[in-house]
Design an enzyme around this catalytic site. Structure first.
Site, mmCIF file in Angstrom:
data_model
loop_
_atom_site.group_PDB
_atom_site.id
_atom_site.type_symbol
_atom_site.label_atom_id
_atom_site.label_comp_id
_atom_site.label_asym_id
_atom_site.label_seq_id
_atom_site.Cartn_x
_atom_site.Cartn_y
_atom_site.Cartn_z
ATOM 1 N N ASN A 1 55.615 32.796 37.702
ATOM 2 C CA ASN A 1 54.864 32.946 36.448
ATOM 3 C C ASN A 1 53.374 32.919 36.772
ATOM 4 O OD1 ASN A 1 53.741 32.792 33.932
ATOM 5 N ND2 ASN A 1 54.522 30.747 33.443
ATOM 6 N N LYS B 1 50.929 33.615 34.840
ATOM 7 C CA LYS B 1 50.074 33.246 33.693
ATOM 8 C C LYS B 1 48.905 34.218 33.576
ATOM 9 C CE LYS B 1 51.689 28.581 34.215
ATOM 10 N NZ LYS B 1 51.542 27.191 33.894
ATOM 11 N N HIS C 1 57.360 29.469 26.187
ATOM 12 C CA HIS C 1 56.567 28.654 27.117
ATOM 13 C C HIS C 1 55.682 27.673 26.337
ATOM 14 C CE1 HIS C 1 53.906 27.389 30.290
ATOM 15 N NE2 HIS C 1 54.764 27.902 31.159
ATOM 16 N N GLU D 1 52.808 26.647 26.797
ATOM 17 C CA GLU D 1 51.411 27.066 26.599
ATOM 18 C C GLU D 1 51.288 27.941 25.359
ATOM 19 O OE1 GLU D 1 50.742 28.560 30.550
ATOM 20 O OE2 GLU D 1 50.629 26.519 31.335
ATOM 21 N N GLU E 1 61.137 22.883 31.288
ATOM 22 C CA GLU E 1 59.775 22.623 31.763
ATOM 23 C C GLU E 1 59.156 21.482 30.954
ATOM 24 O OE1 GLU E 1 57.917 26.246 33.877
ATOM 25 O OE2 GLU E 1 57.471 26.404 31.756
ATOM 26 N N GLY F 1 51.474 21.982 35.706
ATOM 27 C CA GLY F 1 50.112 22.000 36.237
ATOM 28 C C GLY F 1 49.510 20.630 36.515
ATOM 29 N N SER G 1 54.939 22.162 38.151
ATOM 30 C CA SER G 1 54.318 21.669 39.388
ATOM 31 C C SER G 1 55.182 21.793 40.634
ATOM 32 C CB SER G 1 53.867 20.210 39.225
ATOM 33 O OG SER G 1 52.840 20.131 38.276
HETATM 34 P P1 PGA Z 1 53.098 25.172 37.298
HETATM 35 O O1 PGA Z 1 53.540 26.059 36.038
HETATM 36 O O2 PGA Z 1 54.071 25.453 38.407
HETATM 37 O O3 PGA Z 1 51.708 25.669 37.629
HETATM 38 O O4 PGA Z 1 53.131 23.760 36.861
HETATM 39 C C1 PGA Z 1 54.883 26.246 35.724
HETATM 40 C C2 PGA Z 1 54.986 27.004 34.435
HETATM 41 O O5 PGA Z 1 54.199 26.732 33.519
HETATM 42 O O6 PGA Z 1 55.838 27.904 34.292
#
Ligand code: PGA
Length: 250
Positions: A11, A13, A99, A101, A168, A174, A211
């Protein structure tokens, strides 16, 4: 974990330009090796470069996914949005939906439900994300919250086999914080229980995201009720991404 049908979803982003296409060559080469023939890699770059990725990966085993779509199926006056048909036309066969976000930007369970329906209608497989906040976890509400997210998002959907679940935890994305493998295993069992009780599905694929990196994969790979990983930050660096894939099976 054995390397049969394990997923590694990248991903990206809101990162990546046209020139980023040169940053996946080593991953393409990896998928040509016999040892890694059975793994599923799905790159989810930003919408602007979906078709560039699709062209590059046309003759490879790597699949492409979009990171979101609009919630109606038709074309229409929705400035700045793209629908399921458009991402399919760009070469995507998967889409990440739900997601945190995007939930954080106001995306509701109802909207996610509509998006999943239009994606499946266009024969796009869904990588459905859900997860609790730190406050939910501290208040011992994790199971309740996850159940609500899953049931609301999948209401009225029969085509569950074309959905890959992605657990998640919001507090893990993150942040570098991850659950210990034994606790994650228990949470995944609970999630599978929720899904099995409420839907008619034989094989449930659940990925973990949050992460995932070249260090914690050593512990995370012990979670053998998982079908793979959804990787954000670390997937943008192909050496790290490959390291994670290799360590998963060593
Ligand atoms: P990350 O993101 O590995 O940077 O924590 C995972 C995600 O949001 O899909």
């Amino acid at each position: 974990m054995t390397n049969n049908n394990i997923y590694f979803v990248a991903n990206w982003k809101m990162f990546g330009l046209k020139s980023s296409i040169n940053k996946i060559d080593k991953v393409i080469n990896l998928t040509k090796k016999n040892t890694f023939k059975k793994i599923n890699i799905i790159y989810c770059p930003p919408t602007t470069i979906l078709s560039i990725f699709a062209n590059k990966l046309r003759n490879s085993k790597i699949k492409i996914g979009a990171q979101n779509i609009f919630y109606t199926e038709n074309f229409g006056p929705h400035t700045g949005s793209v629908n399921a048909k458009m991402i399919k036309d760009s070469g995507a066969s998967y889409v990440i939906l739900g997601h945190s976000e995007n939930r954080n930007e106001g995306e509701t369970d109802l909207v996610i439900n509509k998006k999943i329906k239009v994606a499946l209608k266009e024969k796009i497989k869904v990588i459905f994300c859900f997860g609790e906040t730190l406050r939910d976890r501290n208040n011992k509400k994790t199971s309740k919250v996850l159940k609500k997210q899953i049931l609301n998002a999948l209401k009225g959907i029969n085509d569950i086999k074309n959905i890959i679940f992605a657990y998640e935890p919001v507090w893990s994305i993150g942040t570098g914080k991850v659950l210990k493998s034994e606790n994650l295993f228990k949470d995944i069992e609970k999630i599978k229980g929720i899904i099995r009780t409420n839907f008619n599905i034989k094989e449930i694929n659940i990925l973990y995201g949050g992460s995932v990196n070249t260090k914690n994969i050593i512990d995370l790979k012990k979670v053998d009720n998982l079908s793979g990983f959804l990787i954000g930050g670390a997937s943008q660096n192909q050496n790290k991404f490959i390291d994670i894939i290799k360590k998963t099976f060593n």
